[in-house]
Design a protein around this motif. Structure first.
Motif, short mmCIF file in Angstrom:
data_model
loop_
_atom_site.label_atom_id
_atom_site.label_comp_id
_atom_site.label_asym_id
_atom_site.label_seq_id
_atom_site.Cartn_x
_atom_site.Cartn_y
_atom_site.Cartn_z
N VAL A 197 0.84 -1.20 0.00
CA VAL A 197 0.00 0.00 0.00
C VAL A 197 0.87 1.25 0.00
O VAL A 197 0.59 2.23 -0.71
N ALA A 198 1.95 1.24 0.79
CA ALA A 198 2.83 2.41 0.87
C ALA A 198 3.49 2.68 -0.48
O ALA A 198 3.56 3.84 -0.93
N LEU A 199 3.99 1.63 -1.14
CA LEU A 199 4.61 1.82 -2.44
C LEU A 199 3.58 2.25 -3.48
O LEU A 199 3.85 3.11 -4.32
N GLU A 200 2.41 1.65 -3.45
CA GLU A 200 1.34 2.04 -4.38
C GLU A 200 0.93 3.50 -4.17
O GLU A 200 0.60 4.20 -5.12
N PHE A 201 1.00 3.94 -2.92
CA PHE A 201 0.53 5.28 -2.58
C PHE A 201 1.41 6.38 -3.18
O PHE A 201 1.00 7.54 -3.26
N THR A 202 2.63 6.03 -3.61
CA THR A 202 3.50 7.04 -4.21
C THR A 202 2.93 7.55 -5.53
O THR A 202 3.30 8.65 -5.97
N GLY A 203 2.02 6.80 -6.15
CA GLY A 203 1.41 7.25 -7.41
C GLY A 203 0.56 8.49 -7.24
O GLY A 203 0.86 9.54 -7.84
N PRO A 204 -0.51 8.42 -6.44
CA PRO A 204 -1.31 9.63 -6.23
C PRO A 204 -0.54 10.74 -5.54
O PRO A 204 -0.82 11.91 -5.76
N LEU A 205 0.45 10.36 -4.74
CA LEU A 205 1.26 11.38 -4.08
C LEU A 205 2.07 12.15 -5.11
O LEU A 205 2.21 13.39 -5.02
N ALA A 206 2.59 11.45 -6.12
CA ALA A 206 3.33 12.12 -7.19
C ALA A 206 2.44 13.06 -7.97
O ALA A 206 2.86 14.16 -8.35
N VAL A 207 1.19 12.65 -8.21
CA VAL A 207 0.24 13.51 -8.91
C VAL A 207 0.04 14.81 -8.15
O VAL A 207 0.03 15.91 -8.73
N ALA A 208 -0.08 14.71 -6.83
CA ALA A 208 -0.30 15.90 -6.00
C ALA A 208 0.92 16.81 -5.99
O ALA A 208 0.81 18.04 -6.09
N MET A 209 2.12 16.22 -5.87
CA MET A 209 3.32 17.03 -5.72
C MET A 209 3.80 17.65 -7.02
O MET A 209 4.21 18.81 -7.06
N PHE A 210 3.73 16.91 -8.10
CA PHE A 210 4.26 17.41 -9.36
C PHE A 210 3.32 18.40 -10.04
O PHE A 210 3.65 18.95 -11.08
N SER A 211 2.14 18.61 -9.47
CA SER A 211 1.25 19.64 -9.98
C SER A 211 1.68 21.02 -9.51
O SER A 211 1.14 22.03 -9.93
N SER A 212 2.68 21.08 -8.63
CA SER A 212 3.19 22.35 -8.11
C SER A 212 4.70 22.37 -8.23
O SER A 212 5.36 21.33 -8.27
N ARG A 213 5.28 23.57 -8.30
CA ARG A 213 6.72 23.71 -8.43
C ARG A 213 7.29 24.62 -7.33
O ARG A 213 8.33 25.21 -7.49
N ARG A 214 6.61 24.71 -6.19
CA ARG A 214 7.08 25.57 -5.11
C ARG A 214 8.21 24.90 -4.35
O ARG A 214 8.29 23.66 -4.30
N PRO A 215 9.08 25.67 -3.71
CA PRO A 215 10.21 25.08 -2.97
C PRO A 215 9.77 24.09 -1.89
O PRO A 215 10.44 23.08 -1.67
N ILE A 216 8.64 24.36 -1.23
CA ILE A 216 8.20 23.48 -0.15
C ILE A 216 7.92 22.07 -0.65
O ILE A 216 8.08 21.09 0.08
N ASP A 217 7.53 21.96 -1.94
CA ASP A 217 7.21 20.64 -2.48
C ASP A 217 8.44 19.74 -2.57
O ASP A 217 8.32 18.52 -2.53
N PHE A 218 9.62 20.35 -2.70
CA PHE A 218 10.84 19.54 -2.75
C PHE A 218 11.10 18.87 -1.40
O PHE A 218 11.74 17.82 -1.34
N LEU A 219 10.62 19.47 -0.33
CA LEU A 219 10.75 18.84 0.98
C LEU A 219 9.93 17.56 1.04
O LEU A 219 10.41 16.52 1.52
N TRP A 220 8.70 17.61 0.52
CA TRP A 220 7.86 16.42 0.53
C TRP A 220 8.40 15.36 -0.42
O TRP A 220 8.31 14.16 -0.12
N ILE A 221 8.98 15.77 -1.54
CA ILE A 221 9.62 14.81 -2.44
C ILE A 221 10.78 14.12 -1.74
O ILE A 221 10.98 12.90 -1.88
N ALA A 222 11.52 14.89 -0.93
CA ALA A 222 12.63 14.30 -0.18
C ALA A 222 12.13 13.25 0.81
O ALA A 222 12.76 12.20 0.98
#
Length: 295
Positions: A102-127
């Protein structure tokens, strides 16, 4: 009070429906895993999608809808991603614990949410996501701690989950909750024959298996996807995403309770990183990312 004001509040009903959907789908996954030794992941996938499509057709009667030509591509993509997501997820469950899948699968929708924005704070969540994946994935000296094929299946399911969200919103804008029935029918047409060919008619339709398969279909498809579609159209994206962040941990707890799949401390830390990334990305999302109400 305007519709936007009502929607920006914290409505208890759709929140409760979403939590119930997560509990239902993880319980269904744990039950499905008990059928793998008998009919395998392809057989469980095909039978589940077939039974779920029948149930959803009876409930929503989608044949009454008037289909528009410009909605066919979103509907087909939604149905294909729905079936492929379930197929790959079940293949991963044959090899790795439920909570990790479930955790690995969850990276899919999480990527959709994060890559829709390019703000500096989003790089923290990517990390945070990268750290979580480094803890989970079998890399280097840890290659034997987790089945790499199972991990790849789960990540593939995550990609399909992201596509499912994007095209589910587009398709749902025209057909509401009946979209779930249409998508399930499309996925059943594709994946039921695959499961039947790999399992065989006599084994798949064994009278001892059908009641369990029906329970899996209800718990894993009919109930959660209907509830998710209702919640998806009635909650702001921030609230929906934050609540969905709980799913990896819920899957881990269900795995412990029903499958005795106990995770290591490192794996729990990985889940925590992914959950924190999801909560952070949705909590800092721009207001304009709210999901539009379609009903």
């Amino acid at each position: 009070m305007s519709a936007d004001t009502k929607k920006s509040a914290f409505p208890l009903l759709p929140v409760g429906l979403l939590l119930l959907a997560m509990l239902s789908i993880q319980s269904g996954a744990s039950l499905a895993k008990t059928l793998f030794p008998v009919i395998g992941a392809p057989g469980v996938t095909g039978l589940r999608l077939l039974l779920a499509a029948i149930i959803l057709f009876i409930i929503f009667k989608p044949w009454r809808l008037k289909f528009r030509r410009n909605s066919l591509v979103p509907l087909l993509t939604y149905g294909l991603s729905l079936g492929t997501m379930n197929y790959l997820f079940y293949l991963s469950l044959e090899r790795i614990p439920l909570g990790i899948a479930v955790a690995l699968e969850f990276t899919g929708p999480l990527a959709v949410a994060m890559f829709s924005s390019r703000r500096p704070i989003d790089f923290l969540w990517i990390a945070f996501v990268i750290i979580g994946l480094l803890f989970l994935l079998p890399i280097g000296d840890d290659i034997n701690t987790l089945d790499p094929i199972g991990a790849l299946y789960a990540l593939g399911a995550g990609v399909c989950w992201g596509i499912y969200i994007i095209f589910g919103q587009r398709a749902g804008a025209g057909y509401g909750t009946a979209t779930v029935a249409i998508g399930s029918f499309i996925s059943a047409v594709i994946f039921f024959p695959i499961g039947l060919m790999q399992t065989g008619f006599d084994i798949m339709f064994n009278p001892e298996i059908l009641p369990i398969a029906l329970a899996v279909a209800i718990l894993s498809t009919a109930i959660p996807y209907t509830l998710e579609m209702i919640a998806l159209t009635r909650l702001p994206a921030r609230t929906f995403g934050t609540l969905m962040s709980l799913e990896p941990c819920m899957g881990a707890f269900i795995g412990i309770i029903f499958l005795q799949e106990h995770l290591t401390l490192t794996q729990w830390l990985a889940l925590l990183c992914i959950v924190c990334a999801s909560i952070g990305s949705t909590s800092t999302a721009r207001p304009k990312t709210k999901i539009e109400e379609v009903s």
